[in-house]
Design a protein around this motif. Structure first.
Motif, PDB file in Angstrom:
ATOM      1  N   GLU A  18       0.869  -1.185   0.000  1.00  0.00           N
ATOM      2  CA  GLU A  18       0.000   0.000   0.000  1.00  0.00           C
ATOM      3  C   GLU A  18       0.904   1.233   0.000  1.00  0.00           C
ATOM      4  OE1 GLU A  18      -3.924   1.684   0.255  1.00  0.00           O
ATOM      5  OE2 GLU A  18      -3.620  -0.434   0.657  1.00  0.00           O
ATOM      6  N   GLY A  19       0.670   2.170  -0.919  1.00  0.00           N
ATOM      7  CA  GLY A  19       1.517   3.352  -1.030  1.00  0.00           C
ATOM      8  C   GLY A  19       2.554   3.157  -2.118  1.00  0.00           C
ATOM      9  N   LYS A  20       3.723   3.752  -1.961  1.00  0.00           N
ATOM     10  CA  LYS A  20       4.789   3.621  -2.956  1.00  0.00           C
ATOM     11  C   LYS A  20       5.644   2.405  -2.644  1.00  0.00           C
ATOM     12  CE  LYS A  20       5.055   8.343  -4.494  1.00  0.00           C
ATOM     13  NZ  LYS A  20       4.476   8.220  -5.806  1.00  0.00           N
ATOM     14  N   GLY A  21       6.052   1.699  -3.711  1.00  0.00           N
ATOM     15  CA  GLY A  21       6.867   0.516  -3.509  1.00  0.00           C
ATOM     16  C   GLY A  21       7.522   0.022  -4.773  1.00  0.00           C
ATOM     17  N   GLU A  34       2.920   3.165  -7.439  1.00  0.00           N
ATOM     18  CA  GLU A  34       1.904   3.201  -6.397  1.00  0.00           C
ATOM     19  C   GLU A  34       1.179   1.863  -6.295  1.00  0.00           C
ATOM     20  OE1 GLU A  34      -0.451   6.523  -7.701  1.00  0.00           O
ATOM     21  OE2 GLU A  34       1.154   7.952  -7.289  1.00  0.00           O
ATOM     22  N   MET A  35       0.815   1.510  -5.049  1.00  0.00           N
ATOM     23  CA  MET A  35       0.107   0.264  -4.760  1.00  0.00           C
ATOM     24  C   MET A  35      -1.133   0.581  -3.920  1.00  0.00           C
ATOM     25  SD  MET A  35       2.389  -2.099  -5.690  1.00  0.00           S
ATOM     26  CE  MET A  35       4.109  -2.470  -5.767  1.00  0.00           C
ATOM     27  N   LYS A  36      -2.108  -0.298  -4.029  1.00  0.00           N
ATOM     28  CA  LYS A  36      -3.293  -0.174  -3.184  1.00  0.00           C
ATOM     29  C   LYS A  36      -3.866  -1.563  -2.958  1.00  0.00           C
ATOM     30  CE  LYS A  36      -7.862   1.900  -2.908  1.00  0.00           C
ATOM     31  NZ  LYS A  36      -8.900   2.626  -3.647  1.00  0.00           N
ATOM     32  N   ASP A  37      -4.065  -1.924  -1.729  1.00  0.00           N
ATOM     33  CA  ASP A  37      -4.666  -3.206  -1.368  1.00  0.00           C
ATOM     34  C   ASP A  37      -3.942  -4.390  -2.024  1.00  0.00           C
ATOM     35  OD1 ASP A  37      -6.471  -4.756   0.073  1.00  0.00           O
ATOM     36  OD2 ASP A  37      -7.931  -4.781  -1.574  1.00  0.00           O
ATOM     37  N   GLY A  38      -2.613  -4.311  -2.067  1.00  0.00           N
ATOM     38  CA  GLY A  38      -1.803  -5.407  -2.592  1.00  0.00           C
ATOM     39  C   GLY A  38      -1.683  -5.474  -4.101  1.00  0.00           C
ATOM     40  N   MET A  39      -2.176  -4.445  -4.810  1.00  0.00           N
ATOM     41  CA  MET A  39      -2.134  -4.459  -6.279  1.00  0.00           C
ATOM     42  C   MET A  39      -1.503  -3.172  -6.812  1.00  0.00           C
ATOM     43  SD  MET A  39      -5.831  -6.034  -7.272  1.00  0.00           S
ATOM     44  CE  MET A  39      -6.805  -5.257  -5.992  1.00  0.00           C
ATOM     45  N   PHE A  40      -1.033  -3.220  -8.065  1.00  0.00           N
ATOM     46  CA  PHE A  40      -0.563  -2.008  -8.736  1.00  0.00           C
ATOM     47  C   PHE A  40      -1.779  -1.104  -8.882  1.00  0.00           C
ATOM     48  CE2 PHE A  40       2.544  -4.825 -11.404  1.00  0.00           C
ATOM     49  CZ  PHE A  40       3.209  -5.174 -10.249  1.00  0.00           C
ATOM     50  N   HIS A  41      -1.647   0.126  -8.410  1.00  0.00           N
ATOM     51  CA  HIS A  41      -2.791   1.038  -8.462  1.00  0.00           C
ATOM     52  C   HIS A  41      -2.248   2.464  -8.430  1.00  0.00           C
ATOM     53  CE1 HIS A  41      -7.126   1.805  -8.023  1.00  0.00           C
ATOM     54  NE2 HIS A  41      -6.748   2.884  -7.355  1.00  0.00           N
ATOM     55  N   GLY A  42      -2.536   3.233  -9.489  1.00  0.00           N
ATOM     56  CA  GLY A  42      -1.991   4.583  -9.625  1.00  0.00           C
ATOM     57  C   GLY A  42      -0.924   4.590 -10.697  1.00  0.00           C
ATOM     58  N   LYS A  43      -0.002   5.531 -10.609  1.00  0.00           N
ATOM     59  CA  LYS A  43       1.067   5.627 -11.612  1.00  0.00           C
ATOM     60  C   LYS A  43       2.189   4.665 -11.254  1.00  0.00           C
ATOM     61  CE  LYS A  43       0.157  10.309 -13.148  1.00  0.00           C
ATOM     62  NZ  LYS A  43      -0.449   9.936 -14.393  1.00  0.00           N
ATOM     63  N   GLY A  44       2.684   3.956 -12.286  1.00  0.00           N
ATOM     64  CA  GLY A  44       3.771   3.014 -12.066  1.00  0.00           C
ATOM     65  C   GLY A  44       4.458   2.646 -13.363  1.00  0.00           C
ATOM     66  N   VAL A  45       5.669   2.121 -13.219  1.00  0.00           N
ATOM     67  CA  VAL A  45       6.489   1.751 -14.374  1.00  0.00           C
ATOM     68  C   VAL A  45       6.978   0.317 -14.202  1.00  0.00           C
ATOM     69  CG1 VAL A  45       8.545   2.313 -15.733  1.00  0.00           C
ATOM     70  CG2 VAL A  45       7.309   4.136 -14.553  1.00  0.00           C
ATOM     71  N   LEU A  46       6.789  -0.492 -15.250  1.00  0.00           N
ATOM     72  CA  LEU A  46       7.395  -1.820 -15.311  1.00  0.00           C
ATOM     73  C   LEU A  46       8.715  -1.682 -16.058  1.00  0.00           C
ATOM     74  CD1 LEU A  46       4.481  -4.237 -16.280  1.00  0.00           C
ATOM     75  CD2 LEU A  46       5.875  -4.346 -14.224  1.00  0.00           C
ATOM     76  N   HIS A  47       9.802  -2.073 -15.408  1.00  0.00           N
ATOM     77  CA  HIS A  47      11.130  -2.051 -16.029  1.00  0.00           C
ATOM     78  C   HIS A  47      11.497  -3.492 -16.357  1.00  0.00           C
ATOM     79  CE1 HIS A  47      11.997   2.137 -14.928  1.00  0.00           C
ATOM     80  NE2 HIS A  47      11.339   1.867 -13.815  1.00  0.00           N
ATOM     81  N   PHE A  48      11.759  -3.776 -17.646  1.00  0.00           N
ATOM     82  CA  PHE A  48      12.090  -5.127 -18.074  1.00  0.00           C
ATOM     83  C   PHE A  48      13.607  -5.313 -18.091  1.00  0.00           C
ATOM     84  CE2 PHE A  48       7.966  -4.057 -19.805  1.00  0.00           C
ATOM     85  CZ  PHE A  48       7.212  -5.151 -19.410  1.00  0.00           C
ATOM     86  N   TRP A  58      -2.514   2.485 -13.437  1.00  0.00           N
ATOM     87  CA  TRP A  58      -3.067   1.179 -13.098  1.00  0.00           C
ATOM     88  C   TRP A  58      -4.307   1.336 -12.220  1.00  0.00           C
ATOM     89  CZ3 TRP A  58      -0.218  -3.065 -14.899  1.00  0.00           C
ATOM     90  CH2 TRP A  58       1.053  -2.755 -15.429  1.00  0.00           C
ATOM     91  N   GLU A  59      -5.260   0.428 -12.397  1.00  0.00           N
ATOM     92  CA  GLU A  59      -6.434   0.346 -11.531  1.00  0.00           C
ATOM     93  C   GLU A  59      -6.606  -1.100 -11.110  1.00  0.00           C
ATOM     94  OE1 GLU A  59     -10.208   1.927 -12.810  1.00  0.00           O
ATOM     95  OE2 GLU A  59      -9.241   3.747 -13.546  1.00  0.00           O
TER      96      GLU A  59
END
Length: 183
Positions: A18-21, A34-48, A58-59
């Motif tokens: 929950e929050g930034k991680g 950003e995370m919410k309730d154990g999931m990606f939620h808000g702005k985020g980046v996947l780095h491969f 993300w929602e």
């Protein structure tokens, strides 16, 4: 997470992300955001691992809007995409830096190209061994087992470590010439 090989460092609430991680998958793909309730939620980046990234909003763990950037800096566009469109077959680095002089053809976007291990293929995100049907990263880490359709695609389309003579067989040419003389 330890059971699946994933790692998380960041804020938590009630034992959940929950929050930034920063969440790292076993493949070393990393999500920062950003995370919410154990999931990606808000702005985020996947780095491969290959250097490409996917930036999204993300929602509840689902990307709703995002953009993909390849490792070489090329940004994928949904509209007006003119890269590799059939008319312009240059690599992205050739578009940015110009074509190489005649006789110095560029085989991949990376110049000089990676050296492929013996009897393997370069399948874009790593090397493929057709005898074991395993794809490993360029650094030698296991990525995945290829199914039959991926195996077929790699063998038919990807760059291989060995040279192969293509064209005609000498005896076929001789038979063709003899046939034409008789006709």
């Amino acid at each position: 997470m330890e059971v699946t090989g994933s790692r998380y460092k960041g804020e938590t609430k009630n034992g959940r992300m929950e929050g930034k991680g920063e969440y790292t998958f076993p493949t070393e793909t990393k999500y920062e955001g950003e995370m919410k309730d154990g999931m990606f939620h808000g702005k985020g980046v996947l780095h491969f691992p290959n250097g490409s990234k996917y930036e999204a909003t993300w929602e509840n763990g689902i990307a709703k809007q995002g953009s993909f950037t390849f490792a070489d800096g090329l940004r994928c566009q949904e509209k007006d995409w003119d890269y590799c469109d059939g008319y312009d077959r240059r690599f992205y680095s050739e578009r940015c830096n110009g074509l190489r002089p005649a006789g110095e053809s560029q085989l991949t976007d990376l110049h000089p190209p990676r050296v492929i291990p013996e009897w393997c293929y370069d399948c874009g995100d790593g090397f493929y061994d057709p005898t074991t049907k395993v794809v490993t990263s360029y650094m030698g880490r296991f990525l995945r087992n290829a199914d039959d359709s991926e195996h077929e695609w790699i063998v038919c389309t990807c760059r291989k470590a060995w040279d192969e003579v293509v064209g005609f067989k000498e005896e076929t040419l001789e038979e063709d010439v003899a046939f034409r003389k008789d006709s």
